[in-house]
Design a protein around this motif. Structure first.
Motif, PDB file in Angstrom:
ATOM      1  N   SER A   3       0.865  -1.184   0.000  1.00 43.71           N
ATOM      2  CA  SER A   3       0.000   0.000   0.000  1.00 43.71           C
ATOM      3  C   SER A   3       0.896   1.227   0.000  1.00 43.71           C
ATOM      4  CB  SER A   3      -0.941   0.011   1.206  1.00 43.71           C
ATOM      5  OG  SER A   3      -0.223   0.283   2.371  1.00 43.71           O
ATOM      6  N   SER A  45       0.592   5.733  -0.324  1.00 43.68           N
ATOM      7  CA  SER A  45      -0.257   6.917  -0.504  1.00 43.68           C
ATOM      8  C   SER A  45       0.555   8.191  -0.271  1.00 43.68           C
ATOM      9  CB  SER A  45      -1.447   6.891   0.461  1.00 43.68           C
ATOM     10  OG  SER A  45      -0.999   6.980   1.789  1.00 43.68           O
ATOM     11  N   SER A  77       6.441  -2.427   0.368  1.00 47.22           N
ATOM     12  CA  SER A  77       6.860  -2.217  -1.008  1.00 47.22           C
ATOM     13  C   SER A  77       8.169  -2.965  -1.220  1.00 47.22           C
ATOM     14  CB  SER A  77       7.055  -0.713  -1.272  1.00 47.22           C
ATOM     15  OG  SER A  77       7.674  -0.526  -2.529  1.00 47.22           O
ATOM     16  N   GLN A  94       0.079  15.869 -10.546  1.00 50.84           N
ATOM     17  CA  GLN A  94       0.624  14.570 -10.948  1.00 50.84           C
ATOM     18  C   GLN A  94       1.631  14.141  -9.893  1.00 50.84           C
ATOM     19  OE1 GLN A  94       2.169  14.375 -15.044  1.00 50.84           O
ATOM     20  NE2 GLN A  94       3.767  13.009 -14.300  1.00 50.84           N
ATOM     21  N   ASN A 119       4.400  10.772  -8.937  1.00 45.23           N
ATOM     22  CA  ASN A 119       5.014   9.489  -9.295  1.00 45.23           C
ATOM     23  C   ASN A 119       5.769   8.950  -8.090  1.00 45.23           C
ATOM     24  OD1 ASN A 119       4.310   9.678 -12.140  1.00 45.23           O
ATOM     25  ND2 ASN A 119       5.855  11.297 -12.230  1.00 45.23           N
ATOM     26  N   GLN A 128       7.107   2.144 -11.568  1.00 47.13           N
ATOM     27  CA  GLN A 128       6.086   2.932 -10.893  1.00 47.13           C
ATOM     28  C   GLN A 128       5.440   2.122  -9.769  1.00 47.13           C
ATOM     29  OE1 GLN A 128       4.695   6.057 -11.395  1.00 47.13           O
ATOM     30  NE2 GLN A 128       6.028   6.698 -13.068  1.00 47.13           N
ATOM     31  N   VAL A 129       5.202   2.761  -8.659  1.00 41.70           N
ATOM     32  CA  VAL A 129       4.481   2.138  -7.546  1.00 41.70           C
ATOM     33  C   VAL A 129       3.078   2.756  -7.518  1.00 41.70           C
ATOM     34  CG1 VAL A 129       4.383   1.850  -5.041  1.00 41.70           C
ATOM     35  CG2 VAL A 129       6.599   1.802  -6.235  1.00 41.70           C
ATOM     36  N   VAL A 130       2.076   1.898  -7.656  1.00 38.25           N
ATOM     37  CA  VAL A 130       0.695   2.394  -7.618  1.00 38.25           C
ATOM     38  C   VAL A 130       0.426   2.975  -6.234  1.00 38.25           C
ATOM     39  CG1 VAL A 130      -1.732   1.736  -7.763  1.00 38.25           C
ATOM     40  CG2 VAL A 130      -0.064   0.718  -9.326  1.00 38.25           C
ATOM     41  N   HIS A 131      -0.167   4.161  -6.196  1.00 39.60           N
ATOM     42  CA  HIS A 131      -0.401   4.786  -4.896  1.00 39.60           C
ATOM     43  C   HIS A 131      -1.683   5.613  -4.917  1.00 39.60           C
ATOM     44  CE1 HIS A 131       1.612   7.925  -7.225  1.00 39.60           C
ATOM     45  NE2 HIS A 131       0.993   8.802  -6.444  1.00 39.60           N
ATOM     46  N   THR A 132      -2.188   5.879  -3.737  1.00 37.34           N
ATOM     47  CA  THR A 132      -3.340   6.773  -3.592  1.00 37.34           C
ATOM     48  C   THR A 132      -2.829   8.203  -3.661  1.00 37.34           C
ATOM     49  OG1 THR A 132      -4.322   5.156  -2.123  1.00 37.34           O
ATOM     50  CG2 THR A 132      -5.305   7.360  -2.123  1.00 37.34           C
TER      51      THR A 132
END
Ligand code: CA
Ligand code: CA
Ligand code: CA
Length: 346
Positions: free
Chosen positions: A33, A35, A63, A157, A159, A167-171
């Motif tokens: 997770s 964010s 991560s 934006q 990143n 890329q790490v998907v994040h809120t």
């Protein structure tokens, strides 16, 4: 019998469910997770000309191989706020996420170079040792209030990149807004009849006339300084009566002093308080003459304006604050016979 059967079925169902619930929790705990968030701007409301700060918080859990880079484009409303040029520019890199050894790019870009090209933005790039699980403030943003309104800050934006460059998907961070308010300043000089502008010259003494701005809110009193000047600050928008007083003197008032949003500091004309109101009823008459005569010849009297912070009591019959009641005080009082306050400010 049927009831027992049902109860057994329920118990069995629970027993079967428990291990899988624990297993799911373990999977959730190990799930990645990440964010970004913006903290609330401080102060809110802020003031035109005043500082505004808020922070970029980063929260990463599990991560692998860990977050090693953060890039953010933060838009701001250039009509209402501006990034200061000193001491830290628009953003101050903090060690709470990457530690002290992070590298950064910190620049303000024109709208054309920002995502969406709608408003200028702060471009911030941070990189450091890969963080697998970390929760911290990566940077603090600094702005200054320019004009009255609701100024919003939006991450256009962002990143997050891991140590392998992926890329790490994040809120993403949600928008934060701050109300910018105007606060006005009124400057002026209040002297007193029979007293020099710099009374009792010496270390730390001040003129000690009391000045207050009275409107929907009251600001002050402030004391006049060692050259009889005063400055009322932080006045909200509105109309005020500015009132100056000193023991033994008639009140002087300036009505209709108007603080308007974005206006310059107001400089009032110099006023001179009229002496002789010993009993403080805002009229100079036989009672005041009597009060001076009753103390005639006294010396070593308390003088408010001889104290640095104006906390000394004052003998009002000593009109001119020379520490004694004599012919000078009587002359000032007699000369203003019949005058009443509040006297209009020039
Ligand atoms: Ca009086
Ligand atoms: Ca006095
Ligand atoms: Ca005197």
């Amino acid at each position: 019998m049927k009831i027992y059967k049902s109860i057994i079925t329920v118990i069995l169902t629970i027993l079967i469910a428990i291990p899988s619930t624990i297993a799911n929790a373990e999977v959730l705990q190990q799930a990645l997770s990440a964010s970004l968030s913006l903290t609330s701007p401080i102060p809110n409301p802020a003031l035109t000309g005043g500082d505004i700060t808020f922070e970029l918080a980063v929260n990463v859990a599990n991560s692998n191989p860990g977050v090693a880079g953060i890039e953010v484009y933060l838009s701001f409303d250039p009509a209402l706020v501006t990034p200061p040029t000193t001491p830290n520019g628009a953003a101050e890199v903090l060690p709470d996420f990457f530690g002290a050894s992070n590298v950064s790019i910190n620049e303000v870009l024109p709208a054309a170079q920002c995502p969406g090209a709608a408003s200028p933005c702060v471009h911030l790039v941070l990189a450091g040792p890969a963080q697998t699980t970390q929760n911290g403030v990566a940077a603090r943003f600094h702005f200054r209030g320019l004009a009255v309104g609701s100024a919003c800050f939006t991450v256009l934006q962002s990143n997050l990149v891991n140590a392998n460059g992926f890329q790490v998907v994040h809120t993403p961070a949600t928008q934060q807004c701050v109300t910018v308010q105007y606060r006005g300043i009124v400057n002026g000089v209040v002297q007193r009849q029979g007293v020099p502008a710099s009374p009792n010259t010496g270390a730390g003494t001040t003129a000690c006339s009391s000045v207050t701005a009275i409107g929907a809110e009251t600001f002050g009193p402030v004391n006049t300084n060692n050259t009889s000047g005063f400055k009322l600050t932080n006045l909200s928008v509105g109309a005020y009566t500015v009132r100056a007083t000193y023991p033994g003197y008639l009140t002087t008032e300036k009505t209709g002093v108007s603080i308007v949003a974005g206006g310059p500091a107001i400089n009032l004309a110099a006023a001179t308080l009229r002496g002789g109101d010993v009993n403080g009823d805002n009229a100079i008459n036989i009672l005041d003459i009597g009060a001076v005569i009753s103390k005639f010849g006294r010396a070593s009297l308390a003088v408010k304006s001889a104290s640095a912070n104006c906390t000394l009591a004052d003998e009002p019959a000593d009109i001119n604050d020379d520490g004694q009641v004599n012919i000078s005080d009587l002359a000032i009082t007699a000369g203003n016979w019949g005058s009443v306050g509040p006297v209009l400010w020039p």
